[in-house]
Design an enzyme around this catalytic site. Structure first.
Site, mmCIF file in Angstrom:
data_model
loop_
_atom_site.group_PDB
_atom_site.id
_atom_site.type_symbol
_atom_site.label_atom_id
_atom_site.label_comp_id
_atom_site.label_asym_id
_atom_site.label_seq_id
_atom_site.Cartn_x
_atom_site.Cartn_y
_atom_site.Cartn_z
ATOM 1 N N ASP A 194 9.819 21.802 13.960
ATOM 2 C CA ASP A 194 10.770 20.992 13.205
ATOM 3 C C ASP A 194 10.828 19.535 13.640
ATOM 4 O OD1 ASP A 194 11.691 22.846 11.321
ATOM 5 O OD2 ASP A 194 13.002 23.787 12.794
ATOM 6 N N ASP A 205 7.564 25.679 5.523
ATOM 7 C CA ASP A 205 8.311 24.460 5.843
ATOM 8 C C ASP A 205 7.483 23.504 6.717
ATOM 9 O OD1 ASP A 205 9.485 27.014 5.744
ATOM 10 O OD2 ASP A 205 11.443 26.283 6.351
HETATM 11 N N1 GLY Z 1 13.771 26.643 7.671
HETATM 12 C C1 GLY Z 1 14.004 25.491 6.922
HETATM 13 C C2 GLY Z 1 14.636 25.756 5.615
HETATM 14 O O1 GLY Z 1 15.651 26.420 5.575
HETATM 15 O O2 GLY Z 1 14.130 25.310 4.618
#
Ligand code: GLY
Length: 404
Positions: free
Chosen positions: A118, A179
């Site tokens: 992230d 993601d």
């Molecule tokens: N894990 C990132 C999202 O909820 O899109």
């Protein structure tokens, strides 16, 4: 025969008519965002703790729930990012000060080992926009350090970045989530701005490997792909935040559209453009009438389940970029779809308005975990204001990436 000729002629005429323009008053929508940002700042108080980042507001509340900036708070970069976009929109020096202060409280993330993938969301939405708008060398240095940290999660045997080191055992191997495509932009950027060319190679390989294993033949994606850490062999596709392993989680598909659009921009490789179009079509053909997806396209409870305004905001922004790279008819269709999404998001149904200081209501975070269902969530706001600014730039310069 004559009848068929007339019918065919009429259909051809209808098909070639310009698409009906959906009105989006982008200046008025940006004024709305400006008003909401000021309400948020007032709510956060005059004696702010700049390490506490607005994250969400529940449907029965009107106050931001803030979370402390930390390696495991993946959303901590979105509020600084919203403020940078707000500054870009208004050139208000007081907003710039706030953006600088919130951004600065993330610097520590560039100086410690990677917690997970992230880092791109955290540091590129904040520092990336900060550098783009100010050219401050310190911001560039911090992004370069973070890109190198993100690259430590790359497994060359697999050909992707490990998204969740903490979940290797639980998921059965090296895991990569859709993601993660969004975090490639920081690697591409770093490779062009003083970082190693290896960062570019990692981003391209990640996109190629994901393209190969993370999608079904119809262009829909799994949320998670699991690989053998040692051999690199693909083991399985599964979900984490979606309805089931075989369903299409709306925001996952949104990340794919946005991610492959970015990869095409950075590589100019047509295979990524064609893939971005394929995953886009898989999303558009599943949308309900108002162009705001249900949280998972395959939830059997549809229409009695939650929407995900955040996915709509992500896709609207992505399509406004993607439409620049495709033929004129496809471009018109993508612009039309994006403006329909933005028009719905600006309606009373999706606007937070006077109810709460966020921009948008009705996003779904992690429904299977019972978390953030039908909430205002900060990343919906981030991609919404980004999309509005892209539309404004497109209207003015026909180039959504035009900078100040
Ligand atoms: N894990 C990132 C999202 O909820 O899109």
């Amino acid at each position: 025969m004559q009848f068929f000729k007339i019918l065919t002629g009429t259909l051809t005429l209808l098909w070639s008519l310009p698409l009906v323009a959906v009105p989006v008053d982008v200046d008025s929508d940006l004024d709305y965002c400006d008003a909401q940002v000021h309400k948020s700042l007032a709510q956060l108080g005059s004696d702010k703790d700049y390490t506490m980042m607005p994250r969400n507001i529940s449907p029965d509340d009107s106050m931001w729930h803030c979370r402390k900036a930390s390696p495991d708070e993946w959303c901590a970069g979105f509020w600084p990012g919203v403020l940078w976009y707000e500054y870009e929109s208004t050139r208000d020096a007081a907003i710039k000060k706030e953006a600088e202060r919130y951004t600065a409280s993330l610097e520590f993330l560039s100086q410690r080992p990677a917690f997970d993938h992230d880092l791109g969301f955290l540091m590129f939405c904040s520092y990336g926009n900060a550098y783009r708008l100010t050219g401050d060398e310190n911001y560039r240095r911090i992004i370069l350090a973070t890109a190198d940290t993100l690259a430590t999660l790359y497994n060359p045997k697999v050909g992707t970045i490990l998204s969740w080191p903490r979940n290797i055992e639980m998921l059965g191997g090296h895991n990569t989530i859709m993601d993660n495509m969004i975090n490639l932009e920081m690697l591409f950027w770093a490779s062009k701005n003083g970082g190693s060319h290896r960062l570019y190679d990692i981003a391209v390989k990640h996109a190629e490997t994901t393209m190969k294993h993370h999608f079904r033949p119809d262009g829909t994606c799994y949320h998670v792909a699991v690989y053998d850490q040692k051999s690199g062999k693909f083991i399985k596709g599964m979900t984490h935040q979606g309805y089931s392993d075989s369903s299409t989680w709306a925001r996952g598909q949104a990340w794919a559209i946005y991610g492959y659009t970015t990869v095409y921009r950075e590589t100019h490789n047509k295979k990524f453009l064609n893939f971005a179009k394929k995953v886009t079509e898989a999303y558009l053909c599943r949308l309900p009438d108002d162009y705001i997806p249900y949280w998972d396209f395959d939830d059997p409870a549809i229409p009695d389940t939650s929407r995900d305004a955040s996915a709509a905001a992500v896709v609207a922004s992505a399509l406004l970029e993607l439409q620049q790279y495709v033929d004129a008819d496809t471009a018109a269709r993508y612009r039309e779809a994006a403006t329909r999404m933005l028009a719905s998001l600006a309606s009373d149904k999706y606007r937070s308005g006077n109810r709460r200081p966020s921009f948008l209501d009705h996003s779904t975070g992690h429904r299977p975990a019972g978390s953030e269902i039908d909430y205002s969530i900060i990343y919906a706001d981030y991609y919404y204001i980004e999309a509005l600014l892209r539309l404004k730039k497109y209207n003015e310069h026909k180039n959504v990436l035009a900078t100040l």
